[in-house]
Motif scaffolding. Sequence first.
Motif, PDB file in Angstrom:
ATOM      1  N   GLU A 237       0.330  -1.271   0.009  1.00 18.45           N
ATOM      2  CA  GLU A 237      -0.041  -0.457  -0.386  1.00 18.45           C
ATOM      3  C   GLU A 237       0.733   1.246   0.044  1.00 18.45           C
ATOM      4  O   GLU A 237       0.286   2.087  -0.591  1.00 18.45           O
ATOM      5  CB  GLU A 237      -1.123   0.209   1.387  1.00 18.45           C
ATOM      6  CG  GLU A 237      -2.199  -1.136   1.072  1.00 18.45           C
ATOM      7  CD  GLU A 237      -3.216  -0.781   0.346  1.00 18.45           C
ATOM      8  OE1 GLU A 237      -3.316   0.433  -0.152  1.00 18.45           O
ATOM      9  OE2 GLU A 237      -4.334  -1.504  -0.325  1.00 18.45           O
ATOM     10  N   ALA A 238       2.085   1.168   0.670  1.00 13.28           N
ATOM     11  CA  ALA A 238       2.494   2.151   0.573  1.00 13.28           C
ATOM     12  C   ALA A 238       3.486   2.676  -0.594  1.00 13.28           C
ATOM     13  O   ALA A 238       4.014   4.036  -1.124  1.00 13.28           O
ATOM     14  CB  ALA A 238       3.957   2.457   1.806  1.00 13.28           C
ATOM     15  N   ALA A 239       3.850   1.279  -1.332  1.00 19.31           N
ATOM     16  CA  ALA A 239       3.827   1.314  -2.719  1.00 19.31           C
ATOM     17  C   ALA A 239       3.389   1.989  -3.962  1.00 19.31           C
ATOM     18  O   ALA A 239       3.675   2.927  -4.710  1.00 19.31           O
ATOM     19  CB  ALA A 239       5.122   0.432  -3.086  1.00 19.31           C
ATOM     20  N   ASN A 240       1.994   1.948  -3.596  1.00 18.18           N
ATOM     21  CA  ASN A 240       0.948   2.267  -4.102  1.00 18.18           C
ATOM     22  C   ASN A 240       0.256   3.660  -4.221  1.00 18.18           C
ATOM     23  O   ASN A 240       0.108   4.505  -5.035  1.00 18.18           O
ATOM     24  CB  ASN A 240      -0.557   1.236  -3.673  1.00 18.18           C
ATOM     25  CG  ASN A 240      -0.486   0.371  -4.470  1.00 18.18           C
ATOM     26  OD1 ASN A 240       0.329  -0.367  -4.654  1.00 18.18           O
ATOM     27  ND2 ASN A 240      -1.458  -0.760  -3.954  1.00 18.18           N
ATOM     28  N   ILE A 241       1.013   4.221  -2.685  1.00 15.95           N
ATOM     29  CA  ILE A 241       0.359   5.843  -2.948  1.00 15.95           C
ATOM     30  C   ILE A 241       2.517   6.070  -3.648  1.00 15.95           C
ATOM     31  O   ILE A 241       2.265   8.099  -3.106  1.00 15.95           O
ATOM     32  CB  ILE A 241       0.308   6.115  -1.162  1.00 15.95           C
ATOM     33  CG1 ILE A 241       0.746   6.019  -0.570  1.00 15.95           C
ATOM     34  CG2 ILE A 241      -1.526   5.257  -1.280  1.00 15.95           C
ATOM     35  CD1 ILE A 241       0.424   6.347   0.607  1.00 15.95           C
TER      36      ILE A 241
END
Length: 428
Positions: A237-241
């Motif tokens: 999720e961190a990578a996604n944002i």
Amino acid sequence: MKKMLAAVAAATMLMSSMPASADLIVPNLSYRTGPYAPGGIPYADGFNDYFTLLNERDGGIGGEKIQVPECETAYNTEKGVECYEATKGQGALVYNPLSTGITYQLIPKVSADGIPLYTPGYGRTSAANGKVFEWVFNYPANYWDGASVAIRYLLDQNGGDLKGKKIALVYHNSAYGKEPIRTLTELSKKHGYDLLQIPVDHPGQEQKSQWLQIRREKPDYVLMWGWGVMNAVAIQEAANINYPMENFIGVWWSGSENDVLPAGMGANGYKSLAMHGTGMDYPLYGDLKKYVIDAGKASGAGDQFGSVLYSRGMYAALVISEAIRKAQQITGKSNITAADLRDGFEQLEITEARMTELGLPKFGQPFKASCSDHGGPGATLLQQWDASAKKWNLITDFIAPDDEVLTPLIMEDSAAYAAENKIAERCK
């Protein structure tokens, strides 16, 4: 009741299948199923394999073979207590449940039953105060140490000044995940940063709202106290944002290969605390390969060899084995009791010279326990993930925690526990 009877029956069958010569019993309250299996499996394998190594290479400890019967807890507190009750009467010397929730429930039980509880890097932090917690040991480091070291590292990265910075804590919404909150709150008063608390409910597979909040609030840094699938989901999720991974730091339970590999290159640069060295560039791994892996005696599928959490489980077994040796030395007998082992834990000293003898030079910090100190020095490393090489690299030496802040917190919490449970302080 049916579950309890089933656990007792399973443990009884397991223990009855053990050789009659088994004199040293170290139960493994493991979890190889469920959403926390990504952490439980490698840890259990490393724990088992180290004792197998001692049996195969050395004939055990002091001439006594070690048996490590497993009981599946699924990282469930109720099941963990059932496993404890089912195995404690079989001569269990020590428990290492790898669960803060189970640890909290077992502390009064082991204290009443006279069995040591070893919780390295997890459990109840204030158990470091041996004046109150006679049967519990959590050296070489605990959660509050980890939280303090993370802040000290960020201070170093910011010229010693965190005033006005916003630090988010993404945490497993459980006793485990809540452990660092008090420390981070106290440190925020000292250093002037804003602390944003973001809980993630069990098991952690859904975190969209949490990371939308992070995208909206734009914290300068994110710390994570996660476990199991929660870690991999958070990193993805961190990578996604597009959150900068170099500003994302997990506790040592959020820094395994299983946490970062699913995100591929998106995890590159992610950091975590580390209780010990990483990789297999230590002589001990050669012995493990020869006597355990290549000999077909590996625990589980044998595919976790050398991973971070495999090494963590191995390290826990090493400390337990050294405490057993110490107890044998103190008592002058090889077939020790749980009470003997408690004394071994309390008088244990592991030096760098001893770690070198054991085949792990500069792997873990030296420590010396005492009647009052069951927690160790608490110094911690940081590691960073290289997604291209699929490798963790250490990026710091051991960093000491801020004992000026932590010691009063430990004394306060342990004193409250002592008052609540009518425990008189020892070591006077």
